[in-house]
Design an enzyme around this catalytic site. Sequence first.
Site, PDB file in Angstrom:
ATOM      1  N   HIS A   1      56.998  61.341  56.595  1.00 21.79           N
ATOM      2  CA  HIS A   1      55.652  61.163  57.171  1.00 21.79           C
ATOM      3  C   HIS A   1      55.122  62.511  57.660  1.00 21.79           C
ATOM      4  CE1 HIS A   1      55.358  56.732  57.277  1.00 21.79           C
ATOM      5  NE2 HIS A   1      56.659  56.844  57.130  1.00 21.79           N
TER       6      HIS A   1
ATOM      7  N   ASP B   1      58.258  55.290  81.178  1.00 17.22           N
ATOM      8  CA  ASP B   1      58.075  53.942  81.721  1.00 17.22           C
ATOM      9  C   ASP B   1      56.695  53.921  82.372  1.00 17.22           C
ATOM     10  OD1 ASP B   1      60.646  53.455  80.950  1.00 17.22           O
ATOM     11  OD2 ASP B   1      61.480  53.288  82.960  1.00 17.22           O
TER      12      ASP B   1
HETATM   13  O1  1PR Z   1      60.772  42.709  78.212  1.00 19.25           O
HETATM   14  O2  1PR Z   1      59.700  43.101  76.015  1.00 19.25           O
HETATM   15  O3  1PR Z   1      58.333  43.045  78.081  1.00 19.25           O
HETATM   16  O4  1PR Z   1      59.871  44.922  77.607  1.00 19.25           O
HETATM   17  C1  1PR Z   1      59.895  45.570  78.841  1.00 19.25           C
HETATM   18  C2  1PR Z   1      60.465  46.935  78.628  1.00 19.25           C
HETATM   19  O5  1PR Z   1      60.360  47.649  79.850  1.00 19.25           O
HETATM   20  C3  1PR Z   1      61.932  46.902  78.242  1.00 19.25           C
HETATM   21  O6  1PR Z   1      62.139  47.827  77.209  1.00 19.25           O
HETATM   22  C4  1PR Z   1      62.672  47.372  79.495  1.00 19.25           C
HETATM   23  O7  1PR Z   1      63.753  48.214  79.165  1.00 19.25           O
HETATM   24  C5  1PR Z   1      61.611  48.170  80.218  1.00 19.25           C
HETATM   25  N1  1PR Z   1      61.711  48.043  81.677  1.00 19.25           N
HETATM   26  C6  1PR Z   1      61.399  46.932  82.378  1.00 19.25           C
HETATM   27  N2  1PR Z   1      61.547  47.195  83.698  1.00 19.25           N
HETATM   28  C7  1PR Z   1      61.969  48.455  83.821  1.00 19.25           C
HETATM   29  C8  1PR Z   1      62.225  49.152  85.072  1.00 19.25           C
HETATM   30  O8  1PR Z   1      62.678  50.301  85.087  1.00 19.25           O
HETATM   31  N3  1PR Z   1      61.977  48.498  86.189  1.00 19.25           N
HETATM   32  N4  1PR Z   1      62.398  50.254  82.259  1.00 19.25           N
HETATM   33  C9  1PR Z   1      62.058  48.994  82.545  1.00 19.25           C
HETATM   34  C10 1PR Z   1      63.461  50.515  81.589  1.00 19.25           C
HETATM   35  C11 1PR Z   1      64.749  52.057  80.855  1.00 19.25           C
HETATM   36  C12 1PR Z   1      64.830  53.240  80.140  1.00 19.25           C
HETATM   37  C13 1PR Z   1      64.841  54.470  80.954  1.00 19.25           C
HETATM   38  C14 1PR Z   1      66.236  54.961  80.745  1.00 19.25           C
HETATM   39  C15 1PR Z   1      66.417  56.409  80.956  1.00 19.25           C
HETATM   40  N5  1PR Z   1      63.537  51.858  81.490  1.00 19.25           N
HETATM   41  O9  1PR Z   1      64.300  53.275  78.913  1.00 19.25           O
HETATM   42  O10 1PR Z   1      63.815  55.246  80.531  1.00 19.25           O
HETATM   43  O11 1PR Z   1      67.132  54.196  81.537  1.00 19.25           O
HETATM   44  O12 1PR Z   1      66.266  56.719  82.292  1.00 19.25           O
HETATM   45  P1  1PR Z   1      67.032  57.952  82.927  1.00 19.25           P
HETATM   46  O13 1PR Z   1      67.125  59.016  81.874  1.00 19.25           O
HETATM   47  O14 1PR Z   1      66.153  58.402  84.059  1.00 19.25           O
HETATM   48  O15 1PR Z   1      68.366  57.449  83.387  1.00 19.25           O
HETATM   49  P2  1PR Z   1      59.663  43.348  77.481  1.00 19.25           P
END
Ligand code: 1PR
Length: 536
Positions: free
Chosen positions: A185, A229
């Site tokens: 791509h 996020d």
């Molecule tokens: O359930 O289909 O509606 O999707 C919701 C999405 O939002 C999911 O992918 C879920 O992982 C994400 N999510 C929901 N709540 C949270 C939260 O933090 N309260 N975030 C959340 C998840 C996880 C990571 C993060 C890594 C790296 N975030 O992707 O970015 O853990 O973090 P780090 O490097 O700081 O350790 P749906």
Amino acid sequence: MITLLDYGAGNVRSVRNAIKALGFMVRNVSEPDDIRRAEKLIFPGVGAFGSAIHRLQTDGYLEPLREYLHSGRPFFGICIGLQALFDGSEESPGVAGLGIIPGRIQRFDSSPGALSVPQIGWNGIHIEKPSFLFSGYEREKLYFVHSYRALQTPENQDWILATTDYGSRFVSAVQRGNVAAVQFHPEKSGTAGLAILKNFLTADDLSSPHKVTTPTETKLAKRIIACLDVRANDEGDLVVTKGDQYDVRERGDTDSERSGQVRNLGKPVELAKRYYEEGADEITFLNITGFRDFPMEDQPMLDVLRATSERVFVPLTIGGGIREYTDSNGKYYSSLAVAAEYFRSGADKISIGSDAVYTVEEYNQNGRASGKSAIEQIAKVYGNQAVVISIDPRRVYVHSPSEVPHYTIKTTTPGPDGEEYCWYQCTVRGGREGRPVDARHLAMVCEELGAGELLVNCIDRDGTGRGFDLELIKLIHDGVSIPIIASSGAGNVGHFSEVFAKTDVEAALAAGIFHRKEVPIASVKAHLGSERIEIR
Ligand code: 1PR
């Protein structure tokens, strides 16, 4: 004026944005005569081979396209736009392609021990003959995402422009006269991809030769992904936030911390642009409150995607709220309609979290797939490679595997009561609720249903900086043959080389250390390079 053959499926917005960013005007094909009148045509085929050909047929585009291809006017196909030029594809038996190039498209070998399928990521090309298309090309890696590929045969030899290695050697670019097409791509391949696209846009005669030397063998790079996020803060503004073990509210002694506000680490579009410029191989947006019901028309994430895809030319994944639902106004949206809106707005892949867990629970109850899940429906129309499953597991410790009906492992970090075993419980609604499904089982069922990639988060490690949970990642990696993105817990550059060396995953994702500028993406890449790990 460039004519774009967009039949309304998938992410063609990014191709349009790339052409515009290069200073050209775009006219969309809206009727068969637009193809007949075109002076320069781009066909960024999207989705599965069969659905692409089917759309061309129903819209009456097949014959004008064949005429155009024989007319000697410049043509540029991308991805399925290359595959459609062949006789047919194993992906859609019984569906005839355009028949311009002899041969059938075949699936990558996905037998045990083979490389992950789809191929997702940045690989090199080996140029087989001089072409204006690659003038100025300097061996940069380019972005591929596909499960099927064309093979070089004596019958199609005069078409082969470039090849790439992934398990075996496949055709990554074709050209004869003014008809050219690429499997990668260019619109997602950063500045190197834009330069190739520009060569097509500016060329008077594509066949005017330009010699470039390239490596004899190519290798897929490990990807570094920046994750954003996103959610609305208490003032209603969409912000990038970041939690500790999924808790995104401030905790501490200052006034703002005491008020427990949503952490604000910046604006989504600006941060995404910063990561693109810093060398991120991909950007993921997760709408972390996507489990709440919202009218699709008011979905601010769509604006974020649209704006990002105007400036960021690497793949974009969007997750959060990809499922069917009826909003508070009583309006029903199918999961396919929701996904379609995101693809149209610039997403290359969508990521499904909570809905995947419910789907697997239903699968367990009925002992089979329903054919109606979001995973199955979206994969069927947009291809497996467009469907990522985001898993949010949490460790549950047990003294013995016999205590639970789930897949347990003997862990090197025992639980609070000295438990030597654990299983990984899937959660929904952003970790708020645990469900009776283990992460490995979820991964395996989702692969069977058509998912193309797994984003393996870990609530215990999220935001801790303690490194990826290698036990979790290995456990899932051993159960599936699709690519895996390791996520949660990256705290320093050594964590990236460790996860690649010890688990062989295809990509690693981080959030906190990038947002807080503690570890720049360039430092991660420099470290991986020094460890002889293939990078872009
Ligand atoms: O359930 O289909 O509606 O999707 C919701 C999405 O939002 C999911 O992918 C879920 O992982 C994400 N999510 C929901 N709540 C949270 C939260 O933090 N309260 N975030 C959340 C998840 C996880 C990571 C993060 C890594 C790296 N975030 O992707 O970015 O853990 O973090 P780090 O490097 O700081 O350790 P749906």
